[in-house]
Scaffold this motif. Structure first.
Motif, PDB file in Angstrom:
ATOM      1  N   LYS A 607       0.865  -1.155   0.007  1.00  0.00           N
ATOM      2  CA  LYS A 607      -0.084  -0.156  -0.046  1.00  0.00           C
ATOM      3  C   LYS A 607       0.905   1.321  -0.059  1.00  0.00           C
ATOM      4  O   LYS A 607       1.902   1.437   0.752  1.00  0.00           O
ATOM      5  CB  LYS A 607      -0.913   0.105   1.183  1.00  0.00           C
ATOM      6  N   MET A 608       0.487   2.345  -0.714  1.00  0.00           N
ATOM      7  CA  MET A 608       1.318   3.699  -0.940  1.00  0.00           C
ATOM      8  C   MET A 608       1.067   4.338   0.305  1.00  0.00           C
ATOM      9  O   MET A 608      -0.305   4.668   0.472  1.00  0.00           O
ATOM     10  CB  MET A 608       1.111   4.082  -2.151  1.00  0.00           C
ATOM     11  N   THR A 609       1.804   5.075   0.926  1.00  0.00           N
ATOM     12  CA  THR A 609       1.529   5.786   1.794  1.00  0.00           C
ATOM     13  C   THR A 609       1.411   7.355   1.228  1.00  0.00           C
ATOM     14  O   THR A 609       1.785   7.370  -0.024  1.00  0.00           O
ATOM     15  CB  THR A 609       2.696   6.021   2.815  1.00  0.00           C
ATOM     16  N   ALA A 610       1.019   8.141   1.818  1.00  0.00           N
ATOM     17  CA  ALA A 610       0.619   9.534   1.372  1.00  0.00           C
ATOM     18  C   ALA A 610       2.116  10.225   0.685  1.00  0.00           C
ATOM     19  O   ALA A 610       1.997  10.596  -0.162  1.00  0.00           O
ATOM     20  CB  ALA A 610       0.191  10.627   2.385  1.00  0.00           C
ATOM     21  N   ARG A 611       3.140   9.914   1.575  1.00  0.00           N
ATOM     22  CA  ARG A 611       4.325  10.402   1.113  1.00  0.00           C
ATOM     23  C   ARG A 611       4.704   9.796  -0.410  1.00  0.00           C
ATOM     24  O   ARG A 611       5.379  10.489  -1.099  1.00  0.00           O
ATOM     25  CB  ARG A 611       5.381  10.068   2.110  1.00  0.00           C
ATOM     26  N   ASP A 612       4.478   8.499  -0.391  1.00  0.00           N
ATOM     27  CA  ASP A 612       4.897   7.789  -1.685  1.00  0.00           C
ATOM     28  C   ASP A 612       4.357   8.458  -2.732  1.00  0.00           C
ATOM     29  O   ASP A 612       4.507   8.868  -3.556  1.00  0.00           O
ATOM     30  CB  ASP A 612       4.549   6.265  -1.753  1.00  0.00           C
TER      31      ASP A 612
END
Ligand code: ASN
Length: 687
Positions: A607-612
């Motif tokens: 899952k991608m974080t907001a930062r990614d």
């Protein structure tokens, strides 16, 4: 052959129209007939030498580009066609032979009364004809203001300039007929001709409609001309209660070589009166060929349908099937003139030589069946389950091929194998994308998409499997399946046959030497690999073979058993149960952990974080603005290392540090000033 034959003064044919020599060349031969007649003093029409040529030269339109370059020759004397005889047919044939290689086509101007005889005779005399020979005439002379001569002649000339016609035809009143199928039907009408047992080859309306599939195939041999010398043929029109004794005269004359009987209906004659039957028997015994035709204009002679007819067949009378009387007489004369024995002559009479009849004998040849009792089932792929609409073109093709005992159905082809007994042969001309007609209809390029190829391929595989299931591998006369499409796509051809080779007991076989052109089927195409025997299939290309793109493969069924299909690997795993009770320590040990570095799929799924996401957006933006191109990353040689990531991180880190340091320095520089200000303020307050 009592009347003297006409001659053609073979000199240089006269040019009728202007125009470049690049146009096709047609020779117009005037034999006579109403078309070129003039009214005499007594008001009767008479053939007038030179009159037709004169009139033709005045037709301005002939100079237009749509017409071939026309040359003119004339009979000497020119004749009313009632005066024409086999010697005149020979004169026409000789003239065509003489000029065969100088012209692209021939028009024969002829009287209408015996035009069907001449056309039939020429069709037999000109063997392996590769050019059009068009007979035409008119009911009114060209001189008359409302004549039909002009349009008949101009149209005949254009047909004679066509390269796709390779037979003797009659053009009359907007229709082109096969010569040996036509008949003068009306003495007064301008539409005087018809071809009662065969569709017209072309119809002229606002545009010309050619029924190409009905045309005779181009010849395979050298053009040859045969003369008709035997004319001792008697035609007897049977009427109720006639005297049979006349037959004795025929037998006793010792001169008659052939008799054409015009019988009732489908070949019936009085059999109760044994004298007629005996007389026919005597004729056959004397070596005379006796052929039965019908007095009806339409339909075919089936001499053994009724007991009365059968009695004649038993005496050796042969059927003329659906031939016109004109074709029967001229064919008999032609065969006798070729010096065939009575037995050979009888055999050839029942064969289709020039499209003059549809005879079972001829069509059986390619099917190598020796009996007439075979049945041909034609399956239409149009609207299965709906009311059956038989297209006209199919009827015409059945006639052309001389097929009899034909059943046409539109049942579902995939289910047919369960409904029928095992067959000897199946020809599957499968529904396809039609990509092979690209030369004729370039719109297939945009009409067909990938999905069409896939769906057709699926259907073709099903149909071919069903077709194979219909055939009996043990058939003594066959066991063959021919698969064809008018597509050039590998998916619809090699892939389909390859699938059949894998799923059924069939093998590819080569064609007979008659199929001596085309290129081999493909055994490999891009990443695809097919069975090596696919080279026995044949491919045809529009640009190479001057025909529609086409594929054909011949399969021989080796066994009626359906082979077990090779099981796919996943089927082995079917008995694995994934319940918790099976989570033994061994089982758990067998579980493979994917490392993040090499399991790209796993990393992707993380899952991608907001930062990614932010990082990704930034990268995309940079890319879109073209920064990469403007300022390409320097680290080309660095990329040789495993990854540039640590370097980049280090760089960012040092930059960050520098930034922080700069900020601290700035703060430090600013701090005393602030302090001073503060102290000043405090000082002031204190003061
Ligand atoms: N219309 C015609 O041409 C009839 C003429 N008697 C002929 O056959 O020569």
């Amino acid at each position: 052959m009592d009347s003297p034959a006409s001659k053609v003064v073979i000199s240089e044919p006269q040019l009728l129209n202007a125009g470049g020599s690049s146009r096709r060349k047609v020779l117009v031969l005037n034999t006579g007939g109403t078309i070129g007649m003039l009214k005499g003093e007594d008001g009767s029409l008479k053939p007038e030498p030179g009159a037709l040529e004169l009139r033709l030269k005045k037709i301005e339109e002939l100079n237009q580009d749509i017409f071939p370059q026309c040359f003119f020759e004339e009979f000497d004397p020119i004749l009313d066609s009632a005066d024409m005889c086999p010697a005149d047919w020979c004169t026409i044939a000789r003239c065509i032979e003489q000029h065969y290689y100088d012209f692209d086509g021939f028009v024969v101007c002829h009287g209408t009364d015996t035009m069907a005889y001449t056309a039939s005779a020429l069709s037999f005399m000109l063997e392996n004809l590769g050019k059009p020979v068009i007979l035409t005439g008119s009911q009114l002379p060209l001189e008359e203001p409302l004549t039909d001569a002009r349009s008949n002649l101009l149209r005949a000339v254009t047909f004679a300039g066509r390269a796709d016609l390779t037979e003797v035809c009659i053009f009359f009143s907007s229709k082109l007929y096969r010569g040996n199928r036509s008949k003068k039907m009306d003495a007064g009408s301008l539409s005087a001709f018809d071809s009662p047992n065969f569709p017209e080859l072309a119809v002229v309306g606002t545009e010309v409609k050619i029924h190409s599939r009905l045309l005779c195939n181009p010849p395979k041999g050298r053009f040859r001309v045969h003369m008709i010398k035997v004319t001792e043929i008697v035609v007897i029109y049977v009427v109720p209660g006639f005297a049979d004794s006349i037959f004795d005269a025929v037998v006793n004359s010792g001169r008659v070589r052939g008799v054409v009987l015009l019988l009732y209906g489908c070949g019936n004659a009085p059999a109760r009166k044994s004298s007629f039957l005996q007389a026919c028997g005597k004729l056959v015994e004397a070596g005379i060929i006796v052929v039965a035709c019908s007095q009806c204009t339409r339909g075919s002679v089936e001499i053994d349908k009724y007991a009365v007819g059968r009695a004649f067949a038993d005496r050796g009378v042969i059927a003329g099937f659906d031939m016109t009387a004109e074709a029967t007489v001229t064919k008999l004369a032609y065969l006798l003139s070729r010096g065939l024995s009575p037995a050979e002559c009888r055999k050839a009479m029942m064969e289709n030589l020039r499209g003059e009849m549809f005879s079972p004998a001829k069509t059986l040849a390619p099917w190598s069946v020796t009996k007439y009792e075979y049945r041909c089932l034609i399956l239409l792929d149009e609207s299965p389950g709906n009311a059956l609409l038989i297209p006209k073109a199919l009827v015409a093709n059945v006639h052309r091929l001389g097929l009899t005992n034909v059943v046409v159905t539109n049942l579902d082809g995939k289910k047919l194998s369960k409904m029928l007994p095992r067959l000897d042969r199946v020809l599957l001309d499968a529904p396809c994308t039609g990509s092979g007609i690209i030369a004729r209809d370039p719109s297939v390029k945009v009409k067909r998409g990938q999905k069409d190829f896939e769906s057709h391929s699926r259907l073709q595989k099903e149909l071919l499997t069903a077709a194979i299931d219909m055939v009996d591998a043990g058939s003594k006369t066959g066991g063959y399946i021919v698969y064809s499409t008018c597509s050039v796509a590998v998916e619809e051809n090699e892939a389909v046959v390859d699938h059949a080779l894998k799923t059924r007991n069939v093998e590819l076989v080569s064609f007979t030497s008659a199929v001596n052109f085309g290129v081999e089927g493909l055994c490999k195409y891009r990443e695809r690999r097919f069975h090596p025997s696919l080279n026995l299939a044949r491919r045809y290309y529009p640009h190479v073979h001057n025909m529609d793109g086409f594929f054909v493969a011949k399969l021989k069924k080796t066994s009626n058993k359906v082979p077990e299909r090779a099981k796919k690997d996943r089927s082995k795993m079917e008995d694995k149960v994934w319940g918790e009770e099976h989570w033994t320590s061994d089982f758990m040990d067998s579980v493979v952990d994917f490392e993040e570095s090499n399991g790209s799929a796993v990393t992707k799924k993380k899952k991608m974080t907001a930062r990614d996401r932010k990082k990704q957006r930034r990268e995309e933006l940079v890319k879109a603005r073209g920064y990469q191109q403007k300022y390409p990353p320097k680290a080309k040689e660095e990329s040789a290392q495993d990854s540039t990531e640590p370097l980049r991180k280090a760089k960012v880190k040092s930059l960050k540090k520098k930034k922080e340091k700069r900020a601290l320095d700035q703060d430090a520089a600013e701090a005393p000033v602030k302090k001073t200000r503060k102290t000043n303020k405090a000082k002031n307050r204190k003061a």
